[in-house]
Write a protein that holds these residues in place. Structure first.
Motif, short mmCIF file in Angstrom:
data_model
loop_
_atom_site.label_atom_id
_atom_site.label_comp_id
_atom_site.label_asym_id
_atom_site.label_seq_id
_atom_site.Cartn_x
_atom_site.Cartn_y
_atom_site.Cartn_z
N MET A 147 0.85 -1.17 0.00
CA MET A 147 0.00 0.00 0.00
C MET A 147 0.90 1.24 0.00
O MET A 147 1.86 1.32 0.74
N SER A 148 0.58 2.22 -0.82
CA SER A 148 1.40 3.42 -0.92
C SER A 148 1.08 4.39 0.23
O SER A 148 0.08 4.25 0.92
N HIS A 149 1.95 5.38 0.37
CA HIS A 149 1.74 6.39 1.42
C HIS A 149 0.48 7.21 1.17
O HIS A 149 -0.18 7.61 2.11
N VAL A 150 0.16 7.44 -0.10
CA VAL A 150 -1.06 8.18 -0.42
C VAL A 150 -2.29 7.38 -0.01
O VAL A 150 -3.24 7.93 0.55
N ASP A 151 -2.25 6.08 -0.26
CA ASP A 151 -3.35 5.21 0.16
C ASP A 151 -3.49 5.20 1.68
O ASP A 151 -4.60 5.25 2.22
N ASP A 152 -2.34 5.13 2.37
CA ASP A 152 -2.36 5.17 3.84
C ASP A 152 -2.97 6.48 4.33
O ASP A 152 -3.80 6.48 5.25
N LEU A 153 -2.55 7.59 3.74
CA LEU A 153 -3.06 8.90 4.14
C LEU A 153 -4.57 9.00 3.91
O LEU A 153 -5.31 9.48 4.77
N GLU B 134 -6.70 6.52 3.79
CA GLU B 134 -7.34 5.63 4.75
C GLU B 134 -7.41 6.28 6.15
O GLU B 134 -8.43 6.23 6.83
N ILE B 135 -6.31 6.90 6.56
CA ILE B 135 -6.28 7.58 7.86
C ILE B 135 -7.29 8.72 7.90
O ILE B 135 -8.02 8.89 8.89
N MET B 136 -7.37 9.48 6.83
CA MET B 136 -8.32 10.60 6.81
C MET B 136 -9.77 10.10 6.83
O MET B 136 -10.63 10.70 7.48
#
Length: 184
Positions: free
Chosen positions: A1-7, A9-11
């Motif tokens: 999972m990329s950092h953009v996907d992580d961000l 998901e967190i948001m």
């Protein structure tokens, strides 16, 4: 999972957890609440979201070391269950929500803790994933919940309770989708 996907998901999770703060703050905003108390309430809710998430992460990380791959499924099912519970309570609860009276630091703390308790369960699931991801999530949960509390107080002052029900339902759906995402 990329950092953009992580961000992203967190948001999404931050928004979902903040929905309780938004909807319950609308009820508080219907009553008379001073600006000072409103700022204190927003701060308390933000701090409790961060603290309870971190406590949950600690327990989730500890249990994750012992349970391994089973813990990932457990965490995902916990978030899905929280979302289902939130949706069920929103759709079928017979109790009428009334504006809450907040007149002391103790009542602010109790209210903030009750609004933030779901962050403990989500934190538990995040600790099963990774501590770094969970810590970033905890900070986002606190900031977003604080802001949504402020928005809820303003909306309550202006518009009443109409958005509260739909906001909680949207938050429930987001939690369910995030839990499903954790299964992949």
């Amino acid at each position: 999972m990329s950092h953009v996907d992580d961000l992203l998901e967190i948001m999404m999770m931050s928004f979902a957890l903040g929905m309780d703060a938004l909807s319950l703050s609308i009820g508080v905003g219907l009553g008379s609440i001073s600006r000072r108390t409103a700022v204190q309430l927003c701060a308390f809710i933000g701090v409790f979201h961060v603290a309870l998430t971190l406590i949950g992460i600690g327990f989730g990380d500890w249990i994750g070391d012992y349970l391994g791959a089973v813990a990932k499924w457990f965490g995902a099912l916990l978030i899905i269950g929280l979302g289902v519970h939130m949706a069920y309570h929103t759709l079928f609860s017979k109790e009428e929500k009334r504006p809450r009276t907040i007149d002391s630091l103790l009542s602010l703390a109790v209210f903030a803790a009750s609004v933030s308790i779901d962050a403990l369960s989500v934190g538990f699931s995040l600790g099963l994933r990774s501590v770094a991801y969970g810590a970033a999530s905890a900070i986002a949960f606190g900031v977003v919940s604080c802001c949504m509390c402020g928005a809820g107080l303003a909306i309550g002052r202006k518009f009443g309770q109409a958005i509260g029900h739909y906001g909680e339902l949207a938050g429930a759906c987001i939690l369910i989708l995030c839990g499903i995402g954790f299964l992949h």
